[in-house]
Every structure is written in C-alpha cells, then in structure tokens.
Design a protein around this motif. Structure first.
Motif, PDB file in Angstrom:
ATOM      1  N   PRO A  73      64.741  16.478  45.643  1.00 13.19           N
ATOM      2  CA  PRO A  73      64.393  17.007  44.338  1.00 13.19           C
ATOM      3  C   PRO A  73      65.407  16.567  43.273  1.00 13.19           C
ATOM      4  CG  PRO A  73      65.537  18.689  45.581  1.00 13.19           C
ATOM      5  CD  PRO A  73      65.414  17.485  46.488  1.00 13.19           C
ATOM      6  N   ARG A  74      64.920  16.342  42.073  1.00 13.21           N
ATOM      7  CA  ARG A  74      65.750  15.826  40.993  1.00 13.21           C
ATOM      8  C   ARG A  74      67.030  16.635  40.828  1.00 13.21           C
ATOM      9  NH1 ARG A  74      61.263  15.784  37.222  1.00 13.21           N
ATOM     10  NH2 ARG A  74      60.351  13.982  38.254  1.00 13.21           N
ATOM     11  N   ILE A  75      66.864  17.926  40.671  1.00 13.13           N
ATOM     12  CA  ILE A  75      67.974  18.884  40.633  1.00 13.13           C
ATOM     13  C   ILE A  75      67.448  20.201  41.192  1.00 13.13           C
ATOM     14  CG2 ILE A  75      69.229  17.917  38.658  1.00 13.13           C
ATOM     15  CD1 ILE A  75      67.914  20.159  36.931  1.00 13.13           C
ATOM     16  N   VAL A  76      68.371  21.080  41.544  1.00 14.89           N
ATOM     17  CA  VAL A  76      68.043  22.476  41.841  1.00 14.89           C
ATOM     18  C   VAL A  76      68.941  23.300  40.939  1.00 14.89           C
ATOM     19  CG1 VAL A  76      67.947  24.271  43.588  1.00 14.89           C
ATOM     20  CG2 VAL A  76      67.483  21.895  44.225  1.00 14.89           C
ATOM     21  N   ASP A  77      68.331  24.123  40.062  1.00 19.29           N
ATOM     22  CA  ASP A  77      69.135  24.723  38.993  1.00 19.29           C
ATOM     23  C   ASP A  77      68.374  25.854  38.311  1.00 19.29           C
ATOM     24  OD1 ASP A  77      70.975  24.792  36.552  1.00 19.29           O
ATOM     25  OD2 ASP A  77      69.074  24.164  35.665  1.00 19.29           O
ATOM     26  N   SER A  78      69.144  26.830  37.834  1.00 17.71           N
ATOM     27  CA  SER A  78      68.577  27.903  37.023  1.00 17.71           C
ATOM     28  C   SER A  78      69.082  27.878  35.589  1.00 17.71           C
ATOM     29  CB  SER A  78      68.910  29.270  37.644  1.00 17.71           C
ATOM     30  OG  SER A  78      68.338  29.397  38.928  1.00 17.71           O
ATOM     31  N   ARG A  80      69.168  25.602  33.271  1.00 21.76           N
ATOM     32  CA  ARG A  80      68.305  24.981  32.265  1.00 21.76           C
ATOM     33  C   ARG A  80      67.111  25.858  31.931  1.00 21.76           C
ATOM     34  NH1 ARG A  80      66.238  19.175  33.298  1.00 21.76           N
ATOM     35  NH2 ARG A  80      65.567  19.483  31.143  1.00 21.76           N
ATOM     36  N   LYS A  81      66.857  26.852  32.764  1.00 18.87           N
ATOM     37  CA  LYS A  81      65.747  27.796  32.567  1.00 18.87           C
ATOM     38  C   LYS A  81      64.382  27.094  32.626  1.00 18.87           C
ATOM     39  CE  LYS A  81      68.647  30.858  29.762  1.00 18.87           C
ATOM     40  NZ  LYS A  81      69.039  31.673  30.919  1.00 18.87           N
ATOM     41  N   VAL A  82      64.297  26.111  33.504  1.00 22.38           N
ATOM     42  CA  VAL A  82      63.051  25.388  33.719  1.00 22.38           C
ATOM     43  C   VAL A  82      62.537  25.770  35.106  1.00 22.38           C
ATOM     44  CG1 VAL A  82      61.964  23.126  33.882  1.00 22.38           C
ATOM     45  CG2 VAL A  82      63.863  23.486  32.276  1.00 22.38           C
ATOM     46  N   PRO A  83      61.459  26.521  35.202  1.00 23.64           N
ATOM     47  CA  PRO A  83      61.005  27.055  36.492  1.00 23.64           C
ATOM     48  C   PRO A  83      60.809  26.003  37.588  1.00 23.64           C
ATOM     49  CG  PRO A  83      59.852  28.147  34.701  1.00 23.64           C
ATOM     50  CD  PRO A  83      60.642  27.032  34.077  1.00 23.64           C
ATOM     51  N   ALA A  84      60.404  24.797  37.234  1.00 20.08           N
ATOM     52  CA  ALA A  84      60.165  23.770  38.249  1.00 20.08           C
ATOM     53  C   ALA A  84      61.404  23.453  39.066  1.00 20.08           C
ATOM     54  CB  ALA A  84      59.651  22.487  37.585  1.00 20.08           C
ATOM     55  N   TYR A  85      62.585  23.752  38.511  1.00 21.34           N
ATOM     56  CA  TYR A  85      63.831  23.412  39.191  1.00 21.34           C
ATOM     57  C   TYR A  85      64.552  24.623  39.782  1.00 21.34           C
ATOM     58  CZ  TYR A  85      63.191  19.016  36.659  1.00 21.34           C
ATOM     59  OH  TYR A  85      62.684  17.848  36.163  1.00 21.34           O
ATOM     60  N   PHE A  86      63.937  25.796  39.688  1.00 19.04           N
ATOM     61  CA  PHE A  86      64.583  26.993  40.230  1.00 19.04           C
ATOM     62  C   PHE A  86      64.761  26.859  41.748  1.00 19.04           C
ATOM     63  CE2 PHE A  86      63.016  30.197  36.783  1.00 19.04           C
ATOM     64  CZ  PHE A  86      63.860  29.590  35.866  1.00 19.04           C
ATOM     65  N   PRO A  87      65.811  27.455  42.291  1.00 14.71           N
ATOM     66  CA  PRO A  87      65.977  27.461  43.755  1.00 14.71           C
ATOM     67  C   PRO A  87      64.776  28.115  44.443  1.00 14.71           C
ATOM     68  CG  PRO A  87      67.997  28.168  42.663  1.00 14.71           C
ATOM     69  CD  PRO A  87      66.935  28.106  41.597  1.00 14.71           C
ATOM     70  N   PHE A  91      64.777  24.775  48.824  1.00 14.36           N
ATOM     71  CA  PHE A  91      65.947  24.241  48.126  1.00 14.36           C
ATOM     72  C   PHE A  91      66.630  25.401  47.417  1.00 14.36           C
ATOM     73  CE2 PHE A  91      62.707  20.840  48.034  1.00 14.36           C
ATOM     74  CZ  PHE A  91      63.357  19.909  48.828  1.00 14.36           C
ATOM     75  N   ASN A  92      67.648  25.949  48.053  1.00 16.83           N
ATOM     76  CA  ASN A  92      68.241  27.169  47.526  1.00 16.83           C
ATOM     77  C   ASN A  92      69.688  27.027  47.075  1.00 16.83           C
ATOM     78  OD1 ASN A  92      69.585  27.022  49.975  1.00 16.83           O
ATOM     79  ND2 ASN A  92      68.287  28.569  50.966  1.00 16.83           N
ATOM     80  N   GLU A  93      70.185  25.804  47.030  1.00 17.63           N
ATOM     81  CA  GLU A  93      71.541  25.586  46.551  1.00 17.63           C
ATOM     82  C   GLU A  93      71.520  24.750  45.290  1.00 17.63           C
ATOM     83  OE1 GLU A  93      74.053  23.920  49.489  1.00 17.63           O
ATOM     84  OE2 GLU A  93      73.704  25.497  50.972  1.00 17.63           O
ATOM     85  N   THR A  94      72.232  25.207  44.273  1.00 14.86           N
ATOM     86  CA  THR A  94      72.305  24.443  43.037  1.00 14.86           C
ATOM     87  C   THR A  94      72.858  23.060  43.332  1.00 14.86           C
ATOM     88  OG1 THR A  94      72.613  26.430  41.713  1.00 14.86           O
ATOM     89  CG2 THR A  94      73.297  24.338  40.731  1.00 14.86           C
ATOM     90  N   ALA A  95      72.176  22.040  42.822  1.00 15.80           N
ATOM     91  CA  ALA A  95      72.580  20.671  43.118  1.00 15.80           C
ATOM     92  C   ALA A  95      72.486  19.825  41.856  1.00 15.80           C
ATOM     93  CB  ALA A  95      71.682  20.076  44.203  1.00 15.80           C
ATOM     94  N   SER A 436      48.216  21.223  36.941  1.00 17.35           N
ATOM     95  CA  SER A 436      48.548  21.516  38.333  1.00 17.35           C
ATOM     96  C   SER A 436      48.587  20.256  39.196  1.00 17.35           C
ATOM     97  CB  SER A 436      47.523  22.500  38.907  1.00 17.35           C
ATOM     98  OG  SER A 436      47.735  22.703  40.285  1.00 17.35           O
ATOM     99  N   ALA A 437      47.710  19.310  38.916  1.00 18.66           N
ATOM    100  CA  ALA A 437      47.634  18.096  39.728  1.00 18.66           C
ATOM    101  C   ALA A 437      48.878  17.223  39.596  1.00 18.66           C
ATOM    102  CB  ALA A 437      46.410  17.285  39.330  1.00 18.66           C
ATOM    103  N   LEU A 438      49.711  17.465  38.574  1.00 15.01           N
ATOM    104  CA  LEU A 438      50.886  16.639  38.328  1.00 15.01           C
ATOM    105  C   LEU A 438      52.196  17.369  38.568  1.00 15.01           C
ATOM    106  CD1 LEU A 438      49.691  14.910  35.034  1.00 15.01           C
ATOM    107  CD2 LEU A 438      49.565  14.019  37.357  1.00 15.01           C
ATOM    108  N   GLU A 439      52.148  18.652  38.879  1.00 13.96           N
ATOM    109  CA  GLU A 439      53.378  19.410  39.093  1.00 13.96           C
ATOM    110  C   GLU A 439      53.508  19.784  40.568  1.00 13.96           C
ATOM    111  OE1 GLU A 439      53.353  23.124  37.038  1.00 13.96           O
ATOM    112  OE2 GLU A 439      51.583  23.887  38.080  1.00 13.96           O
ATOM    113  N   GLY A 440      54.708  20.167  40.951  1.00  9.61           N
ATOM    114  CA  GLY A 440      54.924  20.685  42.299  1.00  9.61           C
ATOM    115  C   GLY A 440      54.705  19.686  43.402  1.00  9.61           C
TER     116      GLY A 440
END
Length: 547
Positions: A73-78, A80-87, A91-95, A436-440
């Motif tokens: 995954p590109r990043i794992v992060d909270s 930036r407040k972007v839900p797509a990258y939330f742990p 993927f539960n460690e900030t990276a 939906s077809a382009l996310e996740g």
C-alpha cells in the motif's frame, strides 16, 4: 524574469517509477479544451487505487506530514485524514512518514494515485521520472532532502488553484526543504507537466547538492496552442532569463557554472546542462517523443533516429510545438498516443519473430536470460534492455488524463491498468468521491468488481493471441470511451462479457462458432512459420500416410 524567490512563511498561511506525460493547450485541441496527464508505468507492485483527498481546514500550528510513498500500500496513515489510507486489520502500522512541514489553513480537494492528479479547481498534473546529474537521498535514509515529487505534486494540488501558483509553490518548497528522487543518476530527477485552463507549464527539478540538499528547478510556460511530451528525460532547452515564460531556482546558473556545465555565456540549455541523458537504452525517451510528434504534428518531420538525446532537444525534438489541424481529439489521445506501440513502422513491437505468432506488442522487463545474453546495465546493474520502449506499456499501474474545458467541471479519464487492453473511465473531479470500481483495489486479492482486475484478466488472455482478439477489444474501447457518461460498473460488465465471449471463441487454438457448434482451425501465420523453419523440423508431413 529574475530568479524567483518566495517567502516560505507566506505559503503556510495562504488559502491556498518510468512514465510518459503529455500536455495540450486549448489551441492544440479540436474542441479548445486542455489535456494533461501521464501513464504511471511501474514495476509490477504499484498501488492501483484512485483516491479522493477531500478539502480540509486545519487549525493554526498544524503540521503537514511528509511521506515516502511506496508500492502497495502507498502509505498507512491517519494524519492526512484520508480514509483510504487508514490502518486496517491487514495494514495496521503507520508506514511511510519521514517528516513534516507547516500546514496551511485550508487545503483543496483532489484526486491522487502515486502522484497528485487534479484538484477541484481544475489544476492538473502529469509526471515523468528523469535522469539527473545531481541526485540525493531523503532524510529517512540519512540524506539531506525531505520532499520528493510524490509530495511536491500533492502540495501543489493542496495549496493552489492555478498552474502558475503550483510551479511557484513546488519550486520554493523544494529549495527550502530539499528535493530527492531516486538515488541514481538514471532516475534521480523529476518532471511534472502542470496545467489549468488558462496556463500550461513544464516543470523540471533535481537536487542542488548531493550532501546539502536544496533544489535546482526550472519551469517553462508553453504557448496556449502548443503541446508537449516528457518521456523520462528533461525537455527544456535554452532558458531565457528575461522572459516571463521562465521561472527557476535562484541558484541554478551559479551551480551550473561552478560545476563546469555552463561557461556563463549565452543562454543556459537546461537539458544539456543537467540531464544525464536517456536511461535504460538509446531510444528509450527519444523514440516515444518521435511517436508523439508523428501522431499529433507529422508536419514537423521529427526523426526517430538521432545520435545523442541531449543534443537533439530543441532541435529534432521540440520543447513544445503546435499540433497539426484540426487538433487533438479524445480518441486521438487514447488511441494514437497511449495505445501507440509503433504499429506499421520499422519499430513495430507487434511485428517480427519476437512478437510471436499472433503479434503481441508486449515485451516484458529483462530477467536473467537477458543478462546472460546482453550483460548488466545501469547504476543498479539490471539486465540490459534492448527492446524498443513504446508509449503503450504492459506495466502501467494506471493512466490518468485530465480534461479541462470552459464552463465545465474537470473530467479525469482514469484507466487502472495498461491502455491496450483497458478502457478509460470518466470521473468528475469536482464532485468525488471515488467510484467503487476504482477504489479499494488490493494487489494480492483478485476482485472482478474492480476495473483493475477486470482489465488485467482480459489482458493476460489477450496478449498471447493479440492479432486474433485486438479488433474486438478496440471496438469495445471505442464504444465505451465515446460515452462521457458511462458508469464504471457498466464498463466492467462489458469487459467481463467480452472476456467470456473470447474465452469461448478463441481457446486452445480453435475459433469456435458457438451458433454452428463448429470449431474451426486457426493455425499460425505463414510469415511466422517461415521465420521458425516450420518445414525444416525433426519430422515431415506425408501426403496421405507415411510408410
């Protein structure tokens, strides 16, 4: 104009892996709209997700985290407040976080993939990694630099409404915090095409010093009736210090002179001064530029053959130029450029023995076999590559092209895979969120409700039998891409239907007529049979029976 120096403090309070990038001003297209974007041609592990970053307000004193974006995954992060990258449970460690800079009061909404794509105000980008004589490493690896093009493009999208603002912001931040690209002369620099409806720029950047960081950057505004292409090498030529069409780092000329790359007289030629040339192989960049100009401005007579790339910039290869009448159309951009594998030319990837019996235009990245035959090349000692590199690429993580038109919302045409077997999907930039077809999308788990996986499945089937199935794929692309309102789910359903029908018709070397319930022979093309010595094998044919 004079070298640009911005007060960085004012920026913080203002409300404001090998790719082919293209840019068309409004006078270069048939309908007066602007196009800008790129193919994001990765190395097989890229993150195919399209992500909407919402507009946000930030409290005074906030910090803007800085990341080193990677493969999936590109990043794992909270932060930036972007839900797509939330742990998540997977993927539960900030990276990826490597630092921070002061945040601005408000950031704009925009779409991103590996780089920023386009924001709610009609500011859009197209990136291409390039070689550079100076390169360095990020602070996370002990280097002096904080910002990569991943982040510079995002900062431009977050903080600016116009292309001119984005150029200024990215340049100033790169100088202040230091720019880093890959730790390699091959890929240590970056280029970004930056556009809004009124103004279009070519932006180049590299490190100012291997040990001290900083940045050398230069931007050239192109005329509104011009087009431009960047294919993994700088393209800016002579820099006119007295023109408002150029903006650049205040230290650029001094560094060039101190390093002996410019004698201090005449105009500084940016590419000759700072580019290390083409990486991978001769023709890697220039051949794509030839294909681009041959498609949109054949009257220029750009030649496919040249001696030295950097010497050809500004000569055989224009920095920018007018397109031939009547100008570019959407179909031209998709088919003549991003599906261009040099068909019908001496460089045609679908011709010759290497294309196999059914003319596949795909040449996979070299492995140990190529190393055995051709040796090792490049700063990372990869197997040498001598295949032609076309604009069409089998290894695109995505292709994104933003269309900016007067009195209309920006439209992002997004294709999460390779262009030859995929379909460009229209996405309204202003209204988000991501379809939906382009996310996740998960690289490790096939999900046929996602466009990436539907396109990838069709491609794996189609490539080995390309000449047999190409007409049906092209017909589907033309039909679906001609509809600016087509829904992503409808595209996926149509692609899946085509895949199923081809699987029934063209499998195991047969052309099966389902209506007649007859399997017809396909065989191999005669030219290919001659190439491989079909009649000179270890057996021979008998007219009836063999004694």
């Amino acid at each position: 104009m004079a070298p640009l120096t911005l007060a960085i403090a004012s920026l913080t309070v203002a409300p404001v892996l090998s790719c082919t990038s293209v840019l068309f001003g409004p006078g270069a297209t048939a309908d007066g709209s602007v196009w800008v974007g790129q193919s994001d041609d990765g190395e097989g592990a890229g993150d195919a997700r399209l992500v909407w970053v919402p507009a946000m307000d930030w409290p005074a004193g906030s910090k803007r985290p800085v990341f080193d974006y990677g493969d999936f995954p590109r990043i794992v992060d909270s932060e930036r407040k972007v839900p797509a990258y939330f742990p998540t449970d997977k993927f539960n460690e900030t990276a990826g976080k490597i630092g921070s800079i002061p945040q601005v009061a408000h950031t704009y909404g925009y779409y991103e993939a590996d780089y920023a794509i386009s924001n709610e105000h009609g500011l859009a980008f197209g990136e291409s990694t390039v070689s550079a004589k100076i390169f360095t490493t990020p602070v996370s690896k002990g280097g002096p630099a904080l910002l990569s093009m991943y982040e510079l493009s995002r900062l431009g999208a977050e903080r600016c409404k116009t292309a001119s603002c984005a150029v200024d912001v990215m340049g100033a931040l790169a100088e202040k915090y230091g720019f880093w690209g890959d730790d390699s002369v091959d890929t240590g620099g970056e280029s970004l095409l930056v556009a809004d409806l009124e103004t279009q720029w070519i932006f180049h950047v590299l490190s100012a010093d291997e040990h001290k960081g900083g940045a050398i950057w230069c931007a050239q505004k192109i005329p509104r009736d011009h087009a431009a292409v960047v294919s993994n090498a700088f393209v800016i030529g002579d820099v006119d210090e007295g023109s408002d069409d150029f903006r650049y780092a205040k230290s650029m000329h001094a560094i060039a002179k101190a390093r002996g790359w410019w004698d201090g007289t005449g105009k500084l030629h940016f590419t000759k001064t700072f580019s290390a040339g083409e990486y991978s192989s001769h023709g890697y960049s220039g051949r794509r530029m030839w294909a681009f100009w041959s498609a949109v401005a054949p009257s220029l007579g750009v030649e496919p053959e040249y001696d030295v790339y950097v010497d050809a910039v500004g000569g055989n290869f224009p920095v920018s130029a007018k397109t031939d009448a009547p100008g570019l159309t959407r179909g031209d951009l998709f088919d003549k450029i991003y599906r261009n594998y040099y068909k019908g030319t001496k460089y045609d990837l679908s011709a010759g023995a290497a294309a196999g019996p059914f003319g596949t235009p795909i040449r996979v990245k070299p492995g140990e076999g190529e190393r055995t035959v051709a040796g090792s090349c490049g700063s990372d000692a990869s197997p040498c590559e001598t295949w032609e590199r076309s604009i069409a690429s089998f290894r695109s993580t995505n292709i994104h092209l933003t269309n900016l038109a007067p009195k209309a919302s920006p439209v992002l045409w997004f294709l999460p895979y390779a262009a030859v077997a995929g379909v460009f999907l229209p996405v309204d930039v202003v209204f988000g969120p991501t379809p939906s077809a382009l996310e996740g999308v998960d690289n490790r788990a096939p999900d046929r409700s996602k466009a990436f996986w539907a396109f990838r499945e069709l491609a794996q089937y189609a490539y080995p039998r390309w000449s047999v199935v190409e007409p049906e794929i092209q017909a589907l692309q033309k039909r679906l891409e001609g509809d600016v309102t087509v829904a992503a789910d409808a595209v996926i359903a149509a692609v899946r239907e085509l895949y199923d029908s081809l699987l029934v018709r063209d499998s195991d070397g047969w052309d099966y007529d389902a209506a007649a319930r007859v399997a017809n022979r396909v065989g191999y093309p005669a030219a290919w049979l001659d190439d491989i010595g079909y009649t000179k094998g270890t057996t021979y044919a008998c007219k009836t029976t063999c004694p």
